[in-house]
Design an enzyme around this catalytic site. Structure first.
Site, PDB file in Angstrom:
ATOM      1  N   HIS A 109       1.749   6.741   2.987  1.00 13.00           N
ATOM      2  CA  HIS A 109       0.998   8.000   2.892  1.00 13.00           C
ATOM      3  C   HIS A 109       1.485   9.043   3.900  1.00 13.00           C
ATOM      4  CE1 HIS A 109      -1.317   6.893   6.400  1.00 13.00           C
ATOM      5  NE2 HIS A 109      -1.751   5.792   5.824  1.00 13.00           N
TER       6      HIS A 109
ATOM      7  N   HIS B 246       1.988   8.141   7.476  1.00 12.95           N
ATOM      8  CA  HIS B 246       3.214   7.391   7.763  1.00 12.95           C
ATOM      9  C   HIS B 246       4.410   8.339   7.829  1.00 12.95           C
ATOM     10  CE1 HIS B 246       0.774   3.995   5.887  1.00 12.95           C
ATOM     11  NE2 HIS B 246       0.891   3.708   7.173  1.00 12.95           N
TER      12      HIS B 246
ATOM     13  N   LYS C 192       0.862  -1.189   0.000  1.00  6.67           N
ATOM     14  CA  LYS C 192       0.000   0.000   0.000  1.00  6.67           C
ATOM     15  C   LYS C 192       0.891   1.229   0.000  1.00  6.67           C
ATOM     16  CE  LYS C 192      -4.119  -1.714   2.266  1.00  6.67           C
ATOM     17  NZ  LYS C 192      -4.902  -1.597   3.488  1.00  6.67           N
TER      18      LYS C 192
HETATM   19  N1  ARG Z   1       0.403  -0.207   9.990  1.00  3.00           N
HETATM   20  C1  ARG Z   1      -0.433   0.660  10.749  1.00  3.00           C
HETATM   21  C2  ARG Z   1      -1.060   1.725   9.859  1.00  3.00           C
HETATM   22  O1  ARG Z   1      -0.552   2.007   8.820  1.00  3.00           O
HETATM   23  C3  ARG Z   1       0.267   1.349  11.889  1.00  3.00           C
HETATM   24  C4  ARG Z   1       0.859   0.420  12.934  1.00  3.00           C
HETATM   25  C5  ARG Z   1       1.109   1.103  14.230  1.00  3.00           C
HETATM   26  N2  ARG Z   1       1.729   0.250  15.201  1.00  3.00           N
HETATM   27  C6  ARG Z   1       1.124  -0.726  15.865  1.00  3.00           C
HETATM   28  N3  ARG Z   1       1.839  -1.440  16.728  1.00  3.00           N
HETATM   29  N4  ARG Z   1      -0.151  -0.983  15.719  1.00  3.00           N
HETATM   30  O2  ARG Z   1      -2.063   2.307  10.214  1.00  3.00           O
END
Ligand code: ARG
Length: 371
Positions: free
Chosen positions: A129, A132, A126
């Site tokens: 964005h 991130h 993905k």
């Molecule tokens: N991959 C997730 C996202 O893009 C964020 C992860 C954050 N960290 C966690 N331990 N849940 O929204």
């Protein structure tokens, strides 16, 4: 160097009060016209059996404080306002700065303490964005600050490399993989496949079922599914690395969600033992009371969830990093998610220290013209 502690000490010599208490009373006025520090004399009225203005007069008359540092003391109402000689302050700060160079401001308050910072954490296949990007930058700033304070910091990129979306991608790839130039432009092409299969899922429930099964197969170690998944993951990481190279981002761990695939059974077992893991419409959930939506631990087809993986990560980080603090930097969209997992984590039989150390650091979302 001058600070409020010197002022508290000088006042205590006049009033015979407890220095530590006086330190707590000293305020910083909202308006600098009212001085740099203010002492509310009414706090001592009871102890000294005197009216605040009389106390203020008394202190002002008798206080022994270096005029080099304090250029003026004024009484306003029951307050004593202290004005710092800013020239001296600037001189001293610059001198200290010159002496300590890049270590100016560093302390050792974090010595012997461990802090895990979970940040950046984009999702495989993905786009990386703007959320991130914010997580990457804010997380790195926290990382540097804690390091400067003497903490042992562990930066974790908790990659979103697992979940039902991979079941969908695998299905889309199976059907139309040849039509897309995945090697050339992985994220865009995989996103196209994802959108297309997602639309098909909406039209046809049986396709969605196929996708769910693919993820289940991936979880069970199916060779074909694992191979495709590994390829997508590597291609995405290569793309993300371009952003990290631009920013100079580094991480101490890249253990993403998939890393916890074999570590969730223990979480489920522990939750079963509490008797709080219950069935609801075929799924397995933990109820969290009136105000919070239940936390889904297992889906109807037996697949695990984002939450379960995060719970396994808490266990892992407690054991392997012995954290005093574990921070999670994401947008506020995930406030509920973290509230849920921090609540459920209390059922994992962990030391209280770890539960107290869990903290979500949410930031606002960025809205662009398009969306
Ligand atoms: N991959 C997730 C996202 O893009 C964020 C992860 C954050 N960290 C966690 N331990 N849940 O929204």
């Amino acid at each position: 160097m001058l600070n409020f502690k010197n002022i508290a000490k000088a006042i205590s010599e006049v009033t015979n009060s407890n220095v530590k208490e006086l330190e707590e009373y000293i305020e910083i006025p909202k308006d600098f016209k009212m001085g740099d520090y203010a002492f509310p004399c009414f706090k001592l009225a009871k102890e000294l059996k005197k009216a605040p203005p009389a106390i203020a007069n008394d202190i002002k008359e008798k206080i022994q404080i270096d005029e080099k540092y304090i250029k003026k003391i004024e009484i306003v109402g029951g307050y004593l306002n202290f004005y710092i000689n800013t020239n001296i302050l600037v001189e001293e700060v610059l001198k200290e700065f010159e002496n300590k160079k890049q270590n100016y401001g560093a302390t050792k308050i974090g010595e012997g303490k461990n802090i895990v910072i979970d940040y950046s954490s984009p999702n495989i296949a993905k786009p990386f964005h703007i959320g991130h990007l914010r997580s990457t930058v804010i997380g790195a700033a926290l990382y540097n600050i804690y390091k400067f304070l003497g903490y042992n910091v562990i930066g974790v990129n908790h990659l979103g490399d697992y979940g039902t979306q991979f079941g969908k991608l695998i299905e889309g790839y199976k059907r139309w993989g040849e039509e897309y130039k995945i090697e050339e432009n992985p994220i865009d092409e995989l996103t196209k496949i994802y959108v297309r299969i997602n639309n098909l899922c909406k039209e046809d429930e049986s396709v969605l079922e196929e996708c769910r099964n693919n993820f289940k197969k991936l979880e069970d170690g199916d060779e074909y599914c694992t191979e495709i998944w590994t390829r997508f993951r590597n291609l995405s990481l290569k793309e993300f690395q371009k952003v990290y190279d631009l920013l100079g981002s580094t991480f101490d761990s890249w253990n993403g969600e998939a890393f916890y695939s074999d570590k969730m059974a223990e979480v489920i077992e522990k939750l079963e033992q509490t008797g709080k893991l219950v069935e609801s419409e075929g799924a397995r959930i933990i109820n969290l009371g009136e105000d919070t939506a239940p936390c889904i631990i297992g889906k109807t087809n037996g697949s695990t969830t984002y939450a379960t993986r995060d719970l396994a990560a808490i266990l892992y980080r407690a054991r392997n990093y012995n954290f005093d603090k574990a921070l999670y930097v994401t947008s506020y969209e995930q406030v509920l998610h973290f509230k849920q997992i921090f609540e459920v984590a209390k059922l994992l039989d962990l030391d209280e220290k770890y539960i107290k150390g869990l903290e979500h650091v949410p930031f606002g979302m960025v809205r662009l013209k398009e969306r």
